[in-house]
Design a protein around this motif. Structure first.
Motif, short mmCIF file in Angstrom:
data_model
loop_
_atom_site.label_atom_id
_atom_site.label_comp_id
_atom_site.label_asym_id
_atom_site.label_seq_id
_atom_site.Cartn_x
_atom_site.Cartn_y
_atom_site.Cartn_z
N ASN B 25 -7.69 3.25 -1.78
CA ASN B 25 -7.45 3.66 -0.40
C ASN B 25 -7.48 2.50 0.60
O ASN B 25 -6.83 2.56 1.63
N ASN B 26 -8.28 1.47 0.31
CA ASN B 26 -8.38 0.38 1.29
C ASN B 26 -7.62 -0.86 0.86
O ASN B 26 -8.02 -1.98 1.14
N ILE B 27 -6.50 -0.64 0.21
CA ILE B 27 -5.65 -1.76 -0.20
C ILE B 27 -5.17 -2.51 1.04
O ILE B 27 -4.82 -1.90 2.05
N ALA B 28 -5.17 -3.84 0.93
CA ALA B 28 -4.74 -4.66 2.06
C ALA B 28 -3.25 -4.99 1.95
O ALA B 28 -2.65 -4.88 0.88
N GLU B 58 9.03 -3.83 -20.52
CA GLU B 58 9.31 -3.32 -21.87
C GLU B 58 8.23 -2.39 -22.39
O GLU B 58 8.44 -1.69 -23.38
N VAL B 59 7.06 -2.38 -21.76
CA VAL B 59 5.97 -1.55 -22.29
C VAL B 59 5.53 -0.43 -21.35
O VAL B 59 4.93 0.54 -21.80
N ALA B 60 5.79 -0.56 -20.06
CA ALA B 60 5.26 0.42 -19.11
C ALA B 60 6.06 0.44 -17.83
O ALA B 60 6.89 -0.44 -17.58
N SER B 61 5.77 1.47 -17.02
CA SER B 61 6.29 1.54 -15.65
C SER B 61 5.12 1.70 -14.70
O SER B 61 4.08 2.26 -15.07
N LEU B 62 5.30 1.21 -13.51
CA LEU B 62 4.28 1.31 -12.47
C LEU B 62 4.93 1.93 -11.24
O LEU B 62 5.91 1.39 -10.73
N PHE B 63 4.35 3.05 -10.80
CA PHE B 63 4.87 3.75 -9.63
C PHE B 63 3.89 3.59 -8.49
O PHE B 63 2.69 3.89 -8.64
N ILE B 64 4.39 3.16 -7.35
CA ILE B 64 3.55 2.93 -6.17
C ILE B 64 4.19 3.66 -4.99
O ILE B 64 5.31 3.33 -4.60
N PRO B 65 3.49 4.64 -4.42
CA PRO B 65 4.07 5.37 -3.29
C PRO B 65 4.12 4.49 -2.05
O PRO B 65 3.53 3.41 -2.01
N ALA B 66 4.78 5.00 -1.01
CA ALA B 66 5.00 4.20 0.19
C ALA B 66 3.70 3.77 0.86
O ALA B 66 3.61 2.66 1.38
N ASP B 67 2.68 4.62 0.84
CA ASP B 67 1.43 4.24 1.51
C ASP B 67 0.57 3.30 0.67
O ASP B 67 -0.43 2.77 1.18
N ARG B 68 0.93 3.10 -0.59
CA ARG B 68 0.25 2.16 -1.51
C ARG B 68 -1.22 2.47 -1.73
O ARG B 68 -1.96 1.63 -2.23
N LYS B 69 -1.66 3.65 -1.40
CA LYS B 69 -3.08 3.99 -1.58
C LYS B 69 -3.41 4.45 -2.98
O LYS B 69 -4.56 4.75 -3.31
N SER B 70 -2.40 4.53 -3.82
CA SER B 70 -2.62 4.86 -5.23
C SER B 70 -1.48 4.24 -6.03
O SER B 70 -0.48 3.77 -5.47
N VAL B 90 -6.75 -4.40 -7.89
CA VAL B 90 -6.03 -4.63 -6.66
C VAL B 90 -6.52 -5.93 -6.07
O VAL B 90 -7.72 -6.12 -5.89
N GLY B 91 -5.63 -6.84 -5.79
CA GLY B 91 -6.05 -8.12 -5.23
C GLY B 91 -4.83 -8.91 -4.78
O GLY B 91 -3.69 -8.56 -5.05
N ARG B 92 -5.15 -10.04 -4.13
CA ARG B 92 -4.07 -10.84 -3.57
C ARG B 92 -3.98 -12.17 -4.29
O ARG B 92 -4.76 -12.48 -5.15
N HIS B 93 -3.03 -12.94 -3.89
CA HIS B 93 -2.82 -14.26 -4.47
C HIS B 93 -4.12 -15.04 -4.44
O HIS B 93 -4.81 -15.07 -3.45
N ASN B 94 -4.40 -15.72 -5.57
CA ASN B 94 -5.73 -16.29 -5.71
C ASN B 94 -6.01 -17.41 -4.73
O ASN B 94 -7.15 -17.70 -4.42
N THR B 95 -4.99 -18.07 -4.23
CA THR B 95 -5.28 -19.16 -3.31
C THR B 95 -5.74 -18.65 -1.95
O THR B 95 -6.20 -19.41 -1.13
N ASN B 96 -5.59 -17.35 -1.72
CA ASN B 96 -6.16 -16.76 -0.51
C ASN B 96 -7.60 -16.35 -0.74
O ASN B 96 -8.18 -15.67 0.09
N ALA B 97 -8.14 -16.74 -1.90
CA ALA B 97 -9.50 -16.34 -2.28
C ALA B 97 -9.63 -14.83 -2.30
O ALA B 97 -10.70 -14.30 -2.05
N GLY B 98 -8.54 -14.17 -2.57
CA GLY B 98 -8.63 -12.72 -2.69
C GLY B 98 -9.42 -12.37 -3.93
O GLY B 98 -9.34 -13.05 -4.94
#
Lengths: 115, 112
Positions: B25-28, B58-70, B90-98
């Motif tokens: 829910n609190n994805i940035a 080749e192994v999976a699909s990932l579905f992300i709704p518009a609000d990205r909360k799930s 859930v995380g950001r690019h590592n150079t942002n220290a996410g």
């Protein structure tokens, strides 16, 4: 492409002894992570390096755990002295500094048993 | 630091499609969603990563709704060898220290 290498694969020690683990990340990967995974739980981040600098060590028990990454490549994680609750698998992972999310590549881990 | 919630376990049968949903829910704004698979006595292995809408490999699909909360990891036609623990991060690019944190994952058991 060679993966993340770790050694040893298994280690059994008695409490209060010292132990060290070694990790060689994927060539060119700037970021290196050490995780502790207790049986039945997800990996817990102990320390994260960016090149040879520490980015996050907030969950590292610094009274007994230490880690270093000399020259921004290989890394060692040390426990001194070990406690019974340190029994776990210690995972090393690395990632590059490209754009996008934090895609980590993991080694096979070192299983530590403290008696 | 985005917290994730996944079901503790799921059962399926060979040949079925399996969908594992993760709540964050609190994805940035800059966070990516990454799924890993872990077999016993092995380190986690990258499966798929996405930022929005749908990603397929080749192994999976990932579905992300518009609000990205799930997000939903979809494994088509599972086999016994897909029995493993699946982690959503859930995380950001590592150079942002996410910082991305592993939860306890979803244990998927595929039955014959």
């Amino acid at each position: 492409e060679a993966g993340v290498a770790q050694s040893p694969r298994y280690k059994i020690i008695e409490k209060r002894q010292s132990v060290a683990f070694w990790c060689n990340p994927i060539s060119g990967h700037a970021t290196l992570y050490w995780y502790q995974q207790i049986l039945g739980q997800g990996p817990k981040l102990l320390i994260q390096f960016q090149n040879n600098g520490v980015v996050d060590d907030s969950q590292l028990p610094k009274d007994r755990f230490s880690a270093e990454r000399l020259k921004g490549v290989d890394s060692t994680l040390k426990i001194q002295p070990a406690k019974l609750e340190d029994s776990a698998v210690y995972l090393c992972a690395s990632s590059d500094s490209g754009t996008g999310g934090d895609t980590q590549y993991f080694g096979p881990g070192t299983r530590l048993t403290v008696l | 630091l985005a917290k994730t919630t996944q079901p503790i376990s799921m059962d399926s049968y060979e040949g079925q499609e399996v969908n594992i949903t993760c709540s964050h829910n609190n994805i940035a704004t800059n966070d990516y969603i990454t799924w890993y698979q872990q077999f016993p006595s092995q380190g986690p292995r990258f499966i798929i990563q996405g930022y929005k809408t749908k990603v397929t490999n080749e192994v999976a699909s990932l579905f992300i709704p518009a609000d990205r909360k799930s997000s939903t990891l979809s494994l088509p036609r599972v086999s016994l060898s897909d029995t493993a623990v699946y982690y959503c991060l859930v995380g950001r690019h590592n150079t942002n220290a996410g910082k991305s944190t592993f939860g306890d994952g979803t244990t998927l058991t595929v039955k014959p």
